[in-house]
Scaffold this active site. Structure first.
Site, PDB file in Angstrom:
ATOM      1  N   HIS A 106     -23.508 -23.202 -13.853  1.00  0.00           N
ATOM      2  CA  HIS A 106     -24.243 -24.200 -13.291  1.00  0.00           C
ATOM      3  C   HIS A 106     -24.979 -23.607 -12.107  1.00  0.00           C
ATOM      4  O   HIS A 106     -25.310 -24.059 -11.063  1.00  0.00           O
ATOM      5  CB  HIS A 106     -23.401 -25.264 -12.818  1.00  0.00           C
ATOM      6  CG  HIS A 106     -22.947 -26.055 -13.893  1.00  0.00           C
ATOM      7  ND1 HIS A 106     -23.443 -27.042 -14.466  1.00  0.00           N
ATOM      8  CD2 HIS A 106     -21.555 -25.855 -14.578  1.00  0.00           C
ATOM      9  CE1 HIS A 106     -22.372 -27.577 -15.469  1.00  0.00           C
ATOM     10  NE2 HIS A 106     -21.210 -26.836 -15.702  1.00  0.00           N
ATOM     11  N   ASN A 179     -20.637 -33.730 -17.088  1.00  0.00           N
ATOM     12  CA  ASN A 179     -22.024 -33.376 -17.779  1.00  0.00           C
ATOM     13  C   ASN A 179     -22.759 -34.222 -18.576  1.00  0.00           C
ATOM     14  O   ASN A 179     -22.275 -35.616 -18.393  1.00  0.00           O
ATOM     15  CB  ASN A 179     -21.277 -32.461 -18.596  1.00  0.00           C
ATOM     16  CG  ASN A 179     -20.919 -31.108 -18.258  1.00  0.00           C
ATOM     17  OD1 ASN A 179     -21.451 -30.624 -17.291  1.00  0.00           O
ATOM     18  ND2 ASN A 179     -19.941 -30.343 -18.828  1.00  0.00           N
ATOM     19  N   HIS A 370     -16.131 -30.939  -6.072  1.00  0.00           N
ATOM     20  CA  HIS A 370     -14.693 -30.558  -6.635  1.00  0.00           C
ATOM     21  C   HIS A 370     -14.256 -31.898  -7.292  1.00  0.00           C
ATOM     22  O   HIS A 370     -14.099 -32.797  -6.727  1.00  0.00           O
ATOM     23  CB  HIS A 370     -13.935 -30.229  -5.570  1.00  0.00           C
ATOM     24  CG  HIS A 370     -12.534 -29.827  -5.722  1.00  0.00           C
ATOM     25  ND1 HIS A 370     -12.065 -29.682  -6.902  1.00  0.00           N
ATOM     26  CD2 HIS A 370     -11.515 -29.853  -4.703  1.00  0.00           C
ATOM     27  CE1 HIS A 370     -10.598 -29.564  -6.563  1.00  0.00           C
ATOM     28  NE2 HIS A 370     -10.311 -29.789  -5.247  1.00  0.00           N
TER      29      HIS A 370
HETATM   30 FE1  HDD Z   1     -17.130 -26.898 -14.204  1.00  0.00          FE
HETATM   31  C1  HDD Z   1     -19.202 -26.184 -11.684  1.00  0.00           C
HETATM   32  C2  HDD Z   1     -19.036 -29.475 -14.673  1.00  0.00           C
HETATM   33  C3  HDD Z   1     -15.022 -27.649 -16.801  1.00  0.00           C
HETATM   34  C4  HDD Z   1     -15.098 -24.325 -13.178  1.00  0.00           C
HETATM   35  N1  HDD Z   1     -18.615 -27.586 -13.467  1.00  0.00           N
HETATM   36  C5  HDD Z   1     -19.507 -27.161 -12.277  1.00  0.00           C
HETATM   37  C6  HDD Z   1     -20.402 -28.210 -12.152  1.00  0.00           C
HETATM   38  C7  HDD Z   1     -20.439 -28.955 -13.276  1.00  0.00           C
HETATM   39  C8  HDD Z   1     -19.335 -28.790 -13.793  1.00  0.00           C
HETATM   40  C9  HDD Z   1     -21.425 -30.264 -13.272  1.00  0.00           C
HETATM   41  C10 HDD Z   1     -21.924 -27.750 -11.195  1.00  0.00           C
HETATM   42  C11 HDD Z   1     -21.502 -28.519 -10.000  1.00  0.00           C
HETATM   43  C12 HDD Z   1     -22.607 -28.125  -8.958  1.00  0.00           C
HETATM   44  O1  HDD Z   1     -23.776 -28.733  -9.407  1.00  0.00           O
HETATM   45  O2  HDD Z   1     -22.516 -27.459  -8.016  1.00  0.00           O
HETATM   46  N2  HDD Z   1     -16.977 -28.130 -15.748  1.00  0.00           N
HETATM   47  C13 HDD Z   1     -17.769 -29.529 -15.687  1.00  0.00           C
HETATM   48  C14 HDD Z   1     -17.357 -30.353 -16.700  1.00  0.00           C
HETATM   49  C15 HDD Z   1     -16.408 -29.602 -17.351  1.00  0.00           C
HETATM   50  C16 HDD Z   1     -16.122 -28.337 -16.713  1.00  0.00           C
HETATM   51  C17 HDD Z   1     -17.836 -31.616 -17.056  1.00  0.00           C
HETATM   52  C18 HDD Z   1     -15.446 -30.064 -18.362  1.00  0.00           C
HETATM   53  C19 HDD Z   1     -14.978 -31.373 -18.632  1.00  0.00           C
HETATM   54  N3  HDD Z   1     -15.418 -25.927 -14.907  1.00  0.00           N
HETATM   55  C20 HDD Z   1     -14.749 -26.380 -16.025  1.00  0.00           C
HETATM   56  C21 HDD Z   1     -13.643 -25.655 -16.130  1.00  0.00           C
HETATM   57  C22 HDD Z   1     -13.308 -24.655 -15.143  1.00  0.00           C
HETATM   58  C23 HDD Z   1     -14.500 -24.975 -14.516  1.00  0.00           C
HETATM   59  C24 HDD Z   1     -12.360 -25.907 -17.298  1.00  0.00           C
HETATM   60  C25 HDD Z   1     -12.461 -23.654 -14.772  1.00  0.00           C
HETATM   61  C26 HDD Z   1     -11.141 -23.708 -14.954  1.00  0.00           C
HETATM   62  N4  HDD Z   1     -17.097 -25.458 -12.820  1.00  0.00           N
HETATM   63  C27 HDD Z   1     -16.156 -24.299 -12.532  1.00  0.00           C
HETATM   64  C28 HDD Z   1     -16.601 -23.523 -11.381  1.00  0.00           C
HETATM   65  C29 HDD Z   1     -17.722 -23.912 -10.774  1.00  0.00           C
HETATM   66  C30 HDD Z   1     -18.229 -25.324 -11.980  1.00  0.00           C
HETATM   67  C31 HDD Z   1     -16.557 -22.324 -11.907  1.00  0.00           C
HETATM   68  C32 HDD Z   1     -18.939 -23.206 -10.634  1.00  0.00           C
HETATM   69  C33 HDD Z   1     -19.562 -23.520  -9.312  1.00  0.00           C
HETATM   70  C34 HDD Z   1     -18.753 -24.670  -8.735  1.00  0.00           C
HETATM   71  O3  HDD Z   1     -17.833 -24.929  -9.623  1.00  0.00           O
HETATM   72  O4  HDD Z   1     -18.717 -25.071  -7.778  1.00  0.00           O
HETATM   73  O5  HDD Z   1     -15.418 -23.546 -10.245  1.00  0.00           O
END
Ligand code: HDD
Length: 722
Positions: A106, A179, A370
């Site tokens: 993202h 999402n 978060h």
């Molecule tokens: Fe995630 C970012 C949505 C599964 C780890 N995620 C991130 C963002 C969105 C989602 C919208 C961007 C937020 C922003 O605009 O800053 N993610 C989802 C959805 C998931 C999902 C709807 C499943 C239902 N994500 C998921 C899993 C993991 C992560 C299973 C790790 C175990 N996601 C992250 C992250 C991010 C992230 C690496 C990258 C940047 C951030 O968090 O802030 O931690």
């Protein structure tokens, strides 16, 4: 006047104003955390954002007024630069450190401020304070994003879109990090790094950027039967939205509402755009990516600037444990939906995005969501994907934003009091007072205390069982809902899914991977499989894949189709009119009014940006030059050049492509005056979507047709059988 004299001149003239700026700085200090936006939130915080960006004198970060911002300090006019130049060193050092690590997923996103307001009290379901009072507005900050591409990638790859909402409630921040697709690729967070490594650019060659059409992604996906349902969504029109304003959002997981008595109800969260959902065509998406990589970001920004505020209705599906037990799938499995026909959506409020971010970096880039930011009355479940997310987000912000105090950055800070005994760390912005930084304590009064009554209490769910690394058998059905999705689509949407699989698998070099995917498609639906294998020219080559659990036929859910529930409206849509010298200005005005009445916006496109001389009325000022505004930017078009203008445009490949693309992308085309000649030059067929504007009902007929969106009946003629 040279630049340094100009700077001196400005400085001396504005000395007096600078005094006023200092005054306002003092006022801000008095106002404390609840006061002006110049102050940083935080109890007892005495630090202020530097006023230099708004004041009149340019200073260093130490507040020293800069005398010359054009020339570094050197020995004589042509001599070497001096190391002692603290102004130069500070400026360059800061610049060298301007970039922070981009999000691993993202990374490319666009944000906006707004508010949420419930329709009625939800006290029967949850004690969450922001859902109690229909008169109360809660501020929000929303960030929409793509998943796979880097921060500088394009807005329209085939990809899932992030839909993250931060509610600044009176009880603290609640983040719904969702999402635009209601399911996910994997069931357990432990597979997330593998999923993302497979979709990101391949590690040896460094491409492709922002796209899933490559071997590593399909290799991984084809080895993960649980991803089949999500793949159907990702290959559908959902993955190429027309605008952030025209897509749905989903919390994905099952959450819990908890009421004031401690009773819990399961809840799924949905966002619905009030102007309806809409997508672009894949050919359009590819062209838009070249012509305007910022297509979605620009659309969001411009709509908000124009006062055409994006609105989303907040809806919930609620059910209890007994109902959950009856579903033929597990509510803790994030690869499953609960069809709206089974548990209807209840609209509970509306979110309006009415203000653009003022600074992209400070807000959109630094915002830190978060899923564990919860308020009393909302709780998580044991979904193993969600459980892993609860760890990942906090962890990622520590590296991305540089330390444990990122919650003090204004966009992340709660708008209610925040006080505790956490101290120090990189980038501490507050100056906590007093001797006591521990709890319990007795040396000071008035220090923060815990509160069993007001504090967050986790729902006391019973859990027991052996420690184990097993996937529950209730997660084993990987095909039924993929089939449900396919069978719920309209004919054009099915065609697009077939085309998307054909495109993506066509880019896969490894034959075994293509064969494996064909095997999964055969398990999803025989017709789908047949169409893709024919389109790939791989008849009879599917690998035989044994489902872990035999799929069942579920009743199709029309709510899953964008086309079936499309709204007949021009709200939020854009119509272009091509004009030249000699065009009929009064006609353009009539079209503008009719489009505006239907809620859309008319953009005037002309061969030259400087203006045209119409045959009646005053001058017409174009919004765009034709060369910079291909028809892919618009939802419907009108061709209204003069006859002489049309003769000139007929020799312009850009103008002819404008018409051909509008036709090929199934848009409604209004024709007036010399427009007929352009249609002929483009050699497109005059079908029901090509409408003459002459006559009393011409404009109304055009607007009505444009409200219906694309001319689907045309698609099989321009794209051939698939
Ligand atoms: Fe995630 C970012 C949505 C599964 C780890 N995620 C991130 C963002 C969105 C989602 C919208 C961007 C937020 C922003 O605009 O800053 N993610 C989802 C959805 C998931 C999902 C709807 C499943 C239902 N994500 C998921 C899993 C993991 C992560 C299973 C790790 C175990 N996601 C992250 C992250 C991010 C992230 C690496 C990258 C940047 C951030 O968090 O802030 O931690």
């Amino acid at each position: 006047m040279n630049w340094s004299t100009l700077a001196e001149d400005v400085a001396s003239r504005e000395m007096e104003e600078a005094g006023n700026a200092m005054g306002s700085k003092k006022r801000a200090a008095k106002a404390g955390r609840s006061g002006s936006s110049d102050t940083l939130a935080g109890s007892g915080g005495e630090l202020h954002q530097t006023a230099s960006s708004r004041g009149v004198l340019l200073t260093t970060n130490q507040g020293i007024v800069v005398s010359d911002d054009q020339n570094s300090l050197r020995v004589g006019p042509r001599g070497p630069s001096l190391l002692e130049d603290f102004v130069l060193r500070e400026k360059i050092t800061h610049f060298d450190h301007e970039r922070i690590p981009e999000r691993i997923v993202h990374a490319r996103g666009s944000g906006a401020h707004g508010y949420f307001q419930p329709y009625k009290s939800l006290s029967k379901l949850t004690r969450a304070a922001f859902l109690q009072n229909p008169n109360k507005r809660t501020p929000v900050f929303v960030r929409f994003s793509t998943v796979a591409g880097g921060a500088g990638s394009v807005d329209l790859p085939r990809d899932v879109r992030g839909f993250a909402v931060k509610f600044y409630t009176e009880e603290g921040n609640f983040d719904l990090v969702g999402n635009n697709i209601p399911v996910f690729f994997i069931q357990d967070a432990i597979k997330f790094p593998d999923l993302i490594h497979s979709v990101k650019m391949e590690p040896d060659r460094g491409y492709p950027q922002a796209g899933s059409a490559h071997d590593t992604f399909w290799d991984f996906a084809s080895l993960m039967p649980e991803s089949m349902h999500m793949l159907m969504w990702a290959m559908s029109d959902r993955a190429i939205p027309r605008s952030f304003r025209m897509m749905e959002g989903f919390g994905v997981h099952t959450f819990r509402f908890v009421d004031s008595k401690g009773a819990s109800t399961f809840v799924k969260f949905h966002w619905r755009p009030t102007i309806g959902s809409q997508s672009v065509l894949w050919d359009e998406a590819m062209k838009i990516s070249g012509a305007d990589p910022d297509f979605h970001r620009r659309d969001l920004f411009e709509a908000i600037e124009a006062g055409d505020y994006p609105e989303f209705e907040f809806c919930i599906q609620t059910f209890d444990e007994k109902t959950a037990a009856k579903f033929p799938f597990d509510i803790l499995d994030a690869t499953k939906i609960i069809p709206e026909e089974v548990v209807p959506l209840q609209p509970i409020g509306k979110m309006v995005l009415d203000k653009n971010a003022e600074n992209f970096f400070a807000e959109t880039e630094q915002v830190a969501y978060h899923p564990g930011n919860l308020v009393p009355g909302i709780d998580v479940t044991d979904d193993p994907l969600l459980q892993g997310r609860l760890f990942s987000y906090q962890d990622t912000q520590l590296i991305r934003l540089g330390g444990p105090n990122f919650h003090q950055i204004p966009i992340n800070a709660p708008k209610c009091p925040m006080r505790n005994f956490q101290r120090d760390g990189f980038m501490q912005m507050m100056v906590p007072k007093g001797r006591v930084a521990y709890e319990p304590n007795s040396l000071e009064t008035g220090v923060p205390r815990e509160s069993p009554a007001a504090g967050y209490a986790s729902y006391p769910a019973n859990v027991s069982g052996p420690k184990t690394r097993t996937r529950s058998p209730s997660f084993a059905d990987h095909y039924s809902q993929a089939r449900l999705f396919w069978r719920s689509m309209s004919e054009p949407e099915q065609r697009h899914i077939v085309a998307a699989f054909t495109f993506e698998l066509g880019k896969v070099e490894t034959v075994a991977v293509r064969r494996r995917m064909l095997g999964h498609l055969a398990n999803i639906d025989g017709k789908l499989h047949r169409r893709v294998e024919l389109a790939l020219g791989m008849e009879g080559q599917a690998e035989d894949i044994e489902p872990a659990k035999a799929p069942i036929d579920m009743k199709p859910s029309p709510a899953l189709s964008i086309v079936k529930k499309a709204k007949l409206t021009l709200k939020g849509r854009k119509v272009a009119v091509i004009v030249t010298d000699g065009s009929d200005a009064s006609m353009v005005e009539k079209i503008r009014q009719a489009v505006a009445k239907a809620g859309g916006r008319l953009a005037v496109v002309a061969p030259k940006i400087g203006g045209i001389k119409p045959r009646n009325g005053k001058g017409l000022t174009p919004d765009h030059a034709l060369a910079a505004a291909p028809s892919i930017f618009f939802d419907a078009v009108v061709l209204a050049p003069s006859r002489a203008g049309a003769t000139a445009l007929s020799k312009d490949a850009g103008a002819v492509d404008f018409v051909r693309d509008a036709y090929g992308h199934l848009k409604v085309i209004g024709v007036f005056d010399g427009g007929e000649a352009l249609i002929e030059q483009a050699r497109v067929e005059k079908d029901g979507g090509v409408i003459r504007l002459e006559g009393p009902k011409g404009i109304a007929a055009f607007v009505d047709a444009a409200k219906a969106g694309r001319v689907w009946a045309r698609e099989s003629k321009v794209r051939g059988p698939i």
